[in-house]
Scaffold this active site. Structure first.
Site, PDB file in Angstrom:
ATOM      1  N   ALA A  71      -0.685  -2.080  -0.661  1.00 44.38           N
ATOM      2  CA  ALA A  71      -1.395  -0.809  -0.686  1.00 44.38           C
ATOM      3  C   ALA A  71      -2.627  -0.814   0.218  1.00 44.38           C
ATOM      4  O   ALA A  71      -2.994   0.224   0.769  1.00 44.38           O
ATOM      5  CB  ALA A  71      -1.806  -0.461  -2.115  1.00 44.38           C
ATOM      6  N   THR A  72      -3.280  -1.961   0.382  1.00 43.36           N
ATOM      7  CA  THR A  72      -4.457  -2.008   1.254  1.00 43.36           C
ATOM      8  C   THR A  72      -4.076  -1.646   2.684  1.00 43.36           C
ATOM      9  O   THR A  72      -4.745  -0.831   3.334  1.00 43.36           O
ATOM     10  CB  THR A  72      -5.108  -3.398   1.207  1.00 43.36           C
ATOM     11  OG1 THR A  72      -5.634  -3.619  -0.096  1.00 43.36           O
ATOM     12  CG2 THR A  72      -6.237  -3.510   2.232  1.00 43.36           C
ATOM     13  N   ASN A 152      -8.352   1.822 -11.019  1.00 44.44           N
ATOM     14  CA  ASN A 152      -7.974   0.428 -11.247  1.00 44.44           C
ATOM     15  C   ASN A 152      -8.885  -0.289 -12.243  1.00 44.44           C
ATOM     16  O   ASN A 152      -8.499  -1.298 -12.821  1.00 44.44           O
ATOM     17  CB  ASN A 152      -7.980  -0.334  -9.920  1.00 44.44           C
ATOM     18  CG  ASN A 152      -9.273  -0.158  -9.155  1.00 44.44           C
ATOM     19  OD1 ASN A 152      -9.599   0.949  -8.722  1.00 44.44           O
ATOM     20  ND2 ASN A 152     -10.018  -1.236  -8.977  1.00 44.44           N
ATOM     21  N   GLN A 180      -2.234   1.695  -8.603  1.00 44.33           N
ATOM     22  CA  GLN A 180      -2.342   1.368 -10.031  1.00 44.33           C
ATOM     23  C   GLN A 180      -1.380   2.167 -10.901  1.00 44.33           C
ATOM     24  O   GLN A 180      -1.030   1.716 -11.995  1.00 44.33           O
ATOM     25  CB  GLN A 180      -3.778   1.607 -10.502  1.00 44.33           C
ATOM     26  CG  GLN A 180      -4.142   0.893 -11.789  1.00 44.33           C
ATOM     27  CD  GLN A 180      -4.066  -0.614 -11.677  1.00 44.33           C
ATOM     28  OE1 GLN A 180      -3.371  -1.260 -12.452  1.00 44.33           O
ATOM     29  NE2 GLN A 180      -4.755  -1.195 -10.704  1.00 44.33           N
ATOM     30  N   SER A 200       1.932  -0.583  -4.033  1.00 47.50           N
ATOM     31  CA  SER A 200       1.924  -2.035  -3.874  1.00 47.50           C
ATOM     32  C   SER A 200       2.898  -2.673  -4.857  1.00 47.50           C
ATOM     33  O   SER A 200       2.930  -2.296  -6.034  1.00 47.50           O
ATOM     34  CB  SER A 200       0.512  -2.576  -4.112  1.00 47.50           C
ATOM     35  OG  SER A 200       0.372  -3.872  -3.593  1.00 47.50           O
ATOM     36  N   THR A 242       8.687  -8.305  11.927  1.00 52.40           N
ATOM     37  CA  THR A 242       9.944  -8.566  11.235  1.00 52.40           C
ATOM     38  C   THR A 242       9.823  -8.195   9.760  1.00 52.40           C
ATOM     39  O   THR A 242       8.870  -8.606   9.090  1.00 52.40           O
ATOM     40  CB  THR A 242      10.323 -10.051  11.359  1.00 52.40           C
ATOM     41  OG1 THR A 242      10.458 -10.382  12.743  1.00 52.40           O
ATOM     42  CG2 THR A 242      11.636 -10.341  10.640  1.00 52.40           C
ATOM     43  N   CYS A 327     -10.483  -7.268  -6.339  1.00 46.99           N
ATOM     44  CA  CYS A 327     -10.973  -7.345  -4.968  1.00 46.99           C
ATOM     45  C   CYS A 327     -12.481  -7.441  -4.878  1.00 46.99           C
ATOM     46  O   CYS A 327     -13.034  -7.725  -3.815  1.00 46.99           O
ATOM     47  CB  CYS A 327     -10.485  -6.128  -4.179  1.00 46.99           C
ATOM     48  SG  CYS A 327      -8.684  -6.030  -4.068  1.00 46.99           S
TER      49      CYS A 327
END
Length: 381
Positions: A71-72, A152, A180, A200, A242, A327
């Site tokens: 997600a970041t 979150n 979230q 994510s 890839t 984080c």
């Protein structure tokens, strides 16, 4: 081993997902960009199938799914990817809320250093975006509105349906950070007004290192994003490299299980929440945010007089919990989310986040409460 109650940080992997990842790591390890033999063809089929599983959760098309590392990265691509379009059109106004994740706040702050203006709208004491403030902040030159689906730290579900009403007649692109809530709160992010959705894998019982940016088309046209990296034309030219087929297949399976098992999982997490609140009640905790709008997987409580770090260390052998976003856990500054909600310094410094899932084992709540009572006795307030 302590019982893991930090699922808002990262979730355990669903057994069926682990099996899929193992298969595409050890057996079907072809490159999806090499469909010139059976290995490559099967890898490409697996990737396309996973896109469809992800898309189904938000009721969109599989070709709207741009795969990322999480997600970041998806947030950065959504926000920074609109920079060139904003500069070209003269639309340089951005809006977000005060409780966004750093993975949204910091890219937006980076844009302000290149000529953009950011309006940060407040939230109420309930932890939800103030709709009136959003309506007032909108301008003709607003390029982007970025809001989260579920916070979150507090688990507060944001009023996306009301935000959609405010944005109904405005051309601003709307980005929703759904890291979230994706796969847990199903309805709100299916709204067709949402242009960009970040997700994510490791928040929905999938593997780490994989996520997606879902880019809904408007009048048959996708959002005018530009890539942040170069070196290949994968992912419609927006994200070179890839494709990690095993991780993608795992994310797809996680999405499939989230939709299939949604009701069963909700029943389990609601039971855990009720048990937790009942057990913790004698401690007279302050619940941060309005419980009526809280995702049933999370509670954020404050026990004034007991510093968060003291409680976390004292409980380490019983439960594994946190106080803020993973984080920002290495910082000692008070939570920007709780500050935005108007929490006192005592409440912020004593906040604990407990988060669980359908895979969570039974918790020895008696020991948890006894331990915390001893801390309250040692640190009266």
């Amino acid at each position: 081993m302590s019982i893991y109650l930090d699922c808002a940080s990262t979730t355990p992997v669903e057994p069926a997902v682990a099996q899929i990842v193992r298969r595409f790591t050890e057996e079907d390890y072809g490159n999806a960009a090499s469909p010139i033999h059976d290995y490559g063809c099967f890898a490409r089929m697996a990737v396309d199938h996973a896109r469809g599983q992800i898309a189904k959760l938000v009721k969109t098309r599989r070709d709207d799914v741009i795969l990322t590392s999480g997600a970041t990265e998806a947030n950065n691509l959504a926000l920074l990817g609109l920079r060139e379009y904003g500069l070209k059109t003269g639309r340089r106004h951005l809006i977000c809320s005060a409780i966004e994740h750093k993975a949204v706040l910091e890219p937006l702050e980076a844009l302000t250093k290149t000529g953009f203006e950011l309006t940060v709208i407040p939230v109420g004491s309930d932890g939800r975006i103030l709709i009136a403030a959003l309506r007032k902040a909108l301008r003709p030159d607003t390029l982007l509105v970025s809001t989260m689906q579920v916070n979150n730290e507090t688990g507060m579900i944001q009023p996306l349906a009301e935000i959609a009403e405010v944005l109904a007649d405005h051309s601003a692109f709307w980005h929703v950070d759904a890291a979230q809530g994706f796969g847990k709160e199903l309805d709100s992010i299916t709204h067709p007004r949402i242009d960009l959705i970040s997700i994510s894998g490791h928040k929905i019982y999938g593997p780490k290192g994989i996520g997606a940016l879902i880019t809904r088309k408007r009048h048959s046209e996708p959002p005018p994003l530009k890539p942040l990296m170069f070196g290949g034309d994968q992912e419609q030219g927006l994200r070179p490299g890839t494709l990690p087929v095993a991780l993608i297949a795992g994310l797809g399976e996680a999405a499939r299980c989230a939709l299939r098992d949604h009701s069963e999982r909700l029943e389990k997490v609601r039971h855990i929440r009720a048990r937790a609140l009942s057990a913790l009640a004698p401690l007279l905790p302050v619940i941060n945010g309005d419980p009526a709008y809280c995702l049933p997987h999370v509670i954020n409580i404050s026990l004034p007089g007991i510093p968060s770090v003291t409680a976390i260390r004292a409980l380490a052998k019983v439960i594994a919990i946190s106080s803020t976003s993973a984080c920002t856990s290495h910082h000692t500054a008070p939570s920007h989310v709780l500050n935005a909600m108007g929490c006192s310094e005592a409440e912020s410094s004593s906040a604990l986040r407990l988060s669980w899932c359908h895979l969570t084992d039974d918790v020895d709540w008696d020991t948890v409460v006894t331990t915390l009572k001893q801390l309250q006795y040692q640190n009266p307030f």
